[in-house]
Design a protein around this motif. Structure first.
Motif, short mmCIF file in Angstrom:
data_model
loop_
_atom_site.label_atom_id
_atom_site.label_comp_id
_atom_site.label_asym_id
_atom_site.label_seq_id
_atom_site.Cartn_x
_atom_site.Cartn_y
_atom_site.Cartn_z
N ARG A 33 -33.04 -51.58 -3.61
CA ARG A 33 -34.46 -51.71 -3.94
C ARG A 33 -35.31 -51.80 -2.67
NH1 ARG A 33 -36.36 -55.46 -8.65
NH2 ARG A 33 -35.53 -53.66 -9.72
N ALA A 34 -34.85 -52.57 -1.69
CA ALA A 34 -35.60 -52.72 -0.44
C ALA A 34 -35.75 -51.38 0.27
CB ALA A 34 -34.91 -53.74 0.47
N VAL A 35 -34.68 -50.61 0.31
CA VAL A 35 -34.73 -49.30 0.97
C VAL A 35 -35.66 -48.35 0.23
CG1 VAL A 35 -33.33 -47.27 1.50
CG2 VAL A 35 -32.49 -49.53 2.09
N LEU A 36 -35.64 -48.38 -1.10
CA LEU A 36 -36.48 -47.48 -1.88
C LEU A 36 -37.95 -47.88 -1.86
CD1 LEU A 36 -34.24 -46.88 -5.03
CD2 LEU A 36 -34.46 -45.46 -2.98
N VAL A 37 -38.24 -49.15 -2.01
CA VAL A 37 -39.62 -49.63 -2.06
C VAL A 37 -40.27 -49.58 -0.68
CG1 VAL A 37 -41.05 -51.66 -2.48
CG2 VAL A 37 -39.28 -51.02 -4.12
N HIS A 38 -39.49 -49.85 0.35
CA HIS A 38 -40.03 -49.90 1.71
C HIS A 38 -39.69 -48.61 2.47
CE1 HIS A 38 -41.36 -54.07 1.45
NE2 HIS A 38 -40.39 -54.18 0.58
N ALA A 39 -39.94 -47.49 1.83
CA ALA A 39 -39.71 -46.17 2.40
C ALA A 39 -40.88 -45.78 3.31
CB ALA A 39 -39.55 -45.14 1.28
N PRO A 40 -40.68 -44.78 4.17
CA PRO A 40 -41.76 -44.38 5.08
C PRO A 40 -42.83 -43.56 4.39
CG PRO A 40 -39.88 -42.96 5.40
CD PRO A 40 -39.46 -44.03 4.41
N LEU A 97 -39.26 -54.73 8.18
CA LEU A 97 -38.25 -55.79 8.13
C LEU A 97 -37.32 -55.66 6.93
CD1 LEU A 97 -37.63 -58.42 9.71
CD2 LEU A 97 -39.16 -59.59 8.15
N LEU A 98 -37.86 -55.46 5.74
CA LEU A 98 -37.02 -55.37 4.54
C LEU A 98 -36.22 -54.07 4.48
CD1 LEU A 98 -39.32 -57.06 1.91
CD2 LEU A 98 -37.05 -57.80 2.61
N HIS A 99 -36.79 -52.98 4.97
CA HIS A 99 -36.04 -51.72 4.99
C HIS A 99 -34.83 -51.86 5.91
CE1 HIS A 99 -35.60 -47.37 4.41
NE2 HIS A 99 -35.09 -47.40 5.63
N ARG A 100 -35.02 -52.44 7.08
CA ARG A 100 -33.90 -52.63 8.02
C ARG A 100 -32.84 -53.55 7.43
NH1 ARG A 100 -38.18 -53.47 11.66
NH2 ARG A 100 -37.54 -55.65 11.91
N TRP A 101 -33.27 -54.62 6.74
CA TRP A 101 -32.31 -55.52 6.10
C TRP A 101 -31.50 -54.76 5.05
CZ3 TRP A 101 -31.77 -56.96 0.97
CH2 TRP A 101 -30.87 -57.98 0.72
N GLY A 102 -32.20 -53.97 4.22
CA GLY A 102 -31.50 -53.21 3.18
C GLY A 102 -30.48 -52.26 3.77
N ARG A 103 -30.86 -51.58 4.84
CA ARG A 103 -29.91 -50.67 5.50
C ARG A 103 -28.69 -51.42 6.04
NH1 ARG A 103 -30.58 -45.41 6.97
NH2 ARG A 103 -32.57 -44.50 6.36
N ARG A 104 -28.91 -52.57 6.66
CA ARG A 104 -27.79 -53.34 7.19
C ARG A 104 -26.83 -53.76 6.08
NH1 ARG A 104 -31.60 -56.46 9.76
NH2 ARG A 104 -30.70 -58.35 8.88
#
Length: 95
Positions: free
Chosen positions: A32-39, A58-65
């Motif tokens: 969800r973090a990766v999808l919602v916090h997309a570029p 911040l949330l996109h990077r967390w989701g990726r990790r």
């Protein structure tokens, strides 16, 4: 040398910590973090679609990790992000 812009929240808390044990719920939240916090492209460069901070936020990077910790490679995560962007675009009907 030009410094990358940093969100004010990042100056205070730094990176979000990884969960001690990555559960299925953590993976769902990471997706969800990766999808919602997309570029999203802006004249100043890519910004997070959700919070308008410099991408990756911040949330996109967390989701990726989190997703990397479960073995998902970058190309799979990038495809998820690209597919989600196609879903949120409003078609141009010439209005």
């Amino acid at each position: 040398m030009v410094d990358e812009p940093i969100d004010a929240m990042e100056k205070v808390i730094g990176e979000l910590p990884m969960p001690w044990v990555v559960t299925a719920e953590d993976v769902k939240l990471a997706i969800r973090a990766v999808l919602v916090h997309a570029p999203e492209e802006w004249p100043t460069g890519p910004l997070c679609r959700s919070d308008r901070t410099p991408y990756p936020c911040l949330l996109h990077r967390w989701g990726r990790r989190v997703l990397h910790s479960r073995g998902l490679p970058d190309d799979v995560i990038d495809k998820l992000t690209a597919d989600s962007e196609a879903l949120v675009r409003v078609p141009d009907r010439g209005w």
